[in-house]
Design a protein around this motif. Sequence first.
Motif, short mmCIF file in Angstrom:
data_model
loop_
_atom_site.label_atom_id
_atom_site.label_comp_id
_atom_site.label_asym_id
_atom_site.label_seq_id
_atom_site.Cartn_x
_atom_site.Cartn_y
_atom_site.Cartn_z
N THR A 174 0.83 -1.21 0.00
CA THR A 174 0.00 0.00 0.00
C THR A 174 0.87 1.25 0.00
O THR A 174 0.49 2.27 -0.59
CB THR A 174 -0.94 0.02 1.20
N ILE A 175 2.04 1.19 0.64
CA ILE A 175 2.93 2.36 0.62
C ILE A 175 3.40 2.62 -0.81
O ILE A 175 3.45 3.77 -1.27
CB ILE A 175 4.12 2.14 1.57
N LEU A 176 3.71 1.54 -1.56
CA LEU A 176 4.11 1.72 -2.96
C LEU A 176 2.99 2.35 -3.77
O LEU A 176 3.22 3.27 -4.58
CB LEU A 176 4.52 0.39 -3.56
N ALA A 177 1.73 1.87 -3.55
CA ALA A 177 0.59 2.43 -4.29
C ALA A 177 0.42 3.90 -3.97
O ALA A 177 0.18 4.73 -4.87
CB ALA A 177 -0.67 1.65 -3.94
N CYS A 178 0.56 4.28 -2.69
CA CYS A 178 0.43 5.69 -2.31
C CYS A 178 1.52 6.53 -2.93
O CYS A 178 1.29 7.68 -3.31
CB CYS A 178 0.48 5.84 -0.80
N SER A 179 2.73 5.97 -3.07
CA SER A 179 3.80 6.77 -3.67
C SER A 179 3.53 6.98 -5.16
O SER A 179 3.93 8.01 -5.71
CB SER A 179 5.15 6.10 -3.45
N TYR A 180 2.79 6.05 -5.80
CA TYR A 180 2.39 6.31 -7.18
C TYR A 180 1.42 7.48 -7.25
O TYR A 180 1.53 8.35 -8.13
CB TYR A 180 1.79 5.06 -7.80
N ARG A 181 0.46 7.54 -6.29
CA ARG A 181 -0.44 8.69 -6.25
C ARG A 181 0.35 9.97 -6.00
O ARG A 181 0.05 11.02 -6.57
CB ARG A 181 -1.50 8.47 -5.17
N ALA A 182 1.40 9.89 -5.18
CA ALA A 182 2.22 11.08 -4.94
C ALA A 182 2.95 11.51 -6.19
O ALA A 182 3.26 12.68 -6.36
CB ALA A 182 3.22 10.82 -3.81
N MET A 183 3.24 10.56 -7.08
CA MET A 183 3.91 10.95 -8.33
C MET A 183 2.94 11.58 -9.31
O MET A 183 3.22 12.64 -9.90
CB MET A 183 4.57 9.74 -8.97
N ILE A 184 1.75 10.94 -9.54
CA ILE A 184 0.88 11.42 -10.61
C ILE A 184 -0.04 12.54 -10.15
O ILE A 184 -0.48 13.34 -10.97
CB ILE A 184 0.03 10.28 -11.20
N GLY A 185 -0.37 12.57 -8.83
CA GLY A 185 -1.49 13.35 -8.34
C GLY A 185 -1.52 14.77 -8.82
O GLY A 185 -0.55 15.50 -8.69
N PRO A 186 -2.66 15.25 -9.40
CA PRO A 186 -2.70 16.61 -9.94
C PRO A 186 -2.63 17.63 -8.82
O PRO A 186 -3.42 17.59 -7.90
CB PRO A 186 -4.04 16.67 -10.69
#
Lengths: 174, 89, 104
Positions: B15-27
């Motif tokens: 889940t930490i990896l998934a959240c870091s993807y949101r931190a990368m793409i998040g507008p």
Amino acid sequence: MSRESRTFRFVLTFCIMFIFWLLLSWWTIYLIEPFDLTMLLSKGVLASLIVTCLTYEMFVPSRSEKVLLKLRRFLGYIIWELYQIVLATIDVAYRVVGTLPVDPRIIEFDTTLRSDFALVTFANSITLTPGTITINVEPERGRYMVHAIAKEPADSLEVDQTMQKYVGYVFLEE
Amino acid sequence: MIIPFLVTGILIGCTILACSYRAMIGPGTFNRIVAANVIGTKAIVLLVVVGFIFERPQFLDIAIMYAAISFIGTIIIAKYAERGELCSP
Amino acid sequence: MLPIEILSTIFLAGGAFFMIAGTAGLYKFPDFYTRLHATGKCDTMGQVLIIFGCMIYEGWSYITIKLLLVSAFYLLAGPAGTHALMKAGYVTGIKPWKKGDQRN
């Protein structure tokens, strides 16, 4: 601010800080041979004394009335609040899956709460109960601005008002 | 009785990896701040579980300190984004 | 397995489920405010459940007290951080998502 009150606050803060230090680090006492209790405890006394000198004015802000009655009611409130957290999480999990709708809105309402502790408790309770998060608080009028995720959670704050009444009952501010 | 802790730790890591993807793409800035805040929370729990896996209770002290620092960091970033300065003169 | 271990496993599984639900909400919900709804609640609940499972497994010792401190500190600090982020977003002027809008 009278002298007795300052002494009382200083001693109370020191006791709480020292108990906190003991909780965090009393297990190291048994690891060290030879058993030298005075040396080990003096470190804790020194550390908690420094922290007490820095923070006792903020830590216990003022005296209040009927502390024991409020504390007893507050413990009951915490148990009720834990139950509300369980409900909130299941509610959000349903909305994530998609069986309940997402229809956000922003509402405002007035309360009868005035003291700092009651305002903070109610704001945190709003954030932890189903579908609502506090955006802003105006302490003079007890006015809350709340972001709700759907219509039913907003109605439970605006119309039913069970939580306001419970917090007012706990802090004697109805 | 190490398997449940191990599985829980691996799930939290995913889940930490998934959240870091949101931190990368998040507008926008704020979606990234939310993702960072969530990563902080999950890291506290991951520290506790790792302490139980390795049977080292010292990890709990690190978890307490990490909780304090994560909370202060969230507050400071939120205030800075809100006002553009940290303290008014 | 002992009954205590089974009970603690159940609590750990529940906590991991709520953590995963919070992360799924971080992806599925349409805007900043609703994402805060998902993470603020599901993470608090998952953290309480996982630490409670650890406490049951540990029994009575100083580790239990430290775990209780971590959990209680997060129960106080988590809503405050969520509220600070929410107010920062509102003051900065992020438009709340209404039903029927484009999701971002």
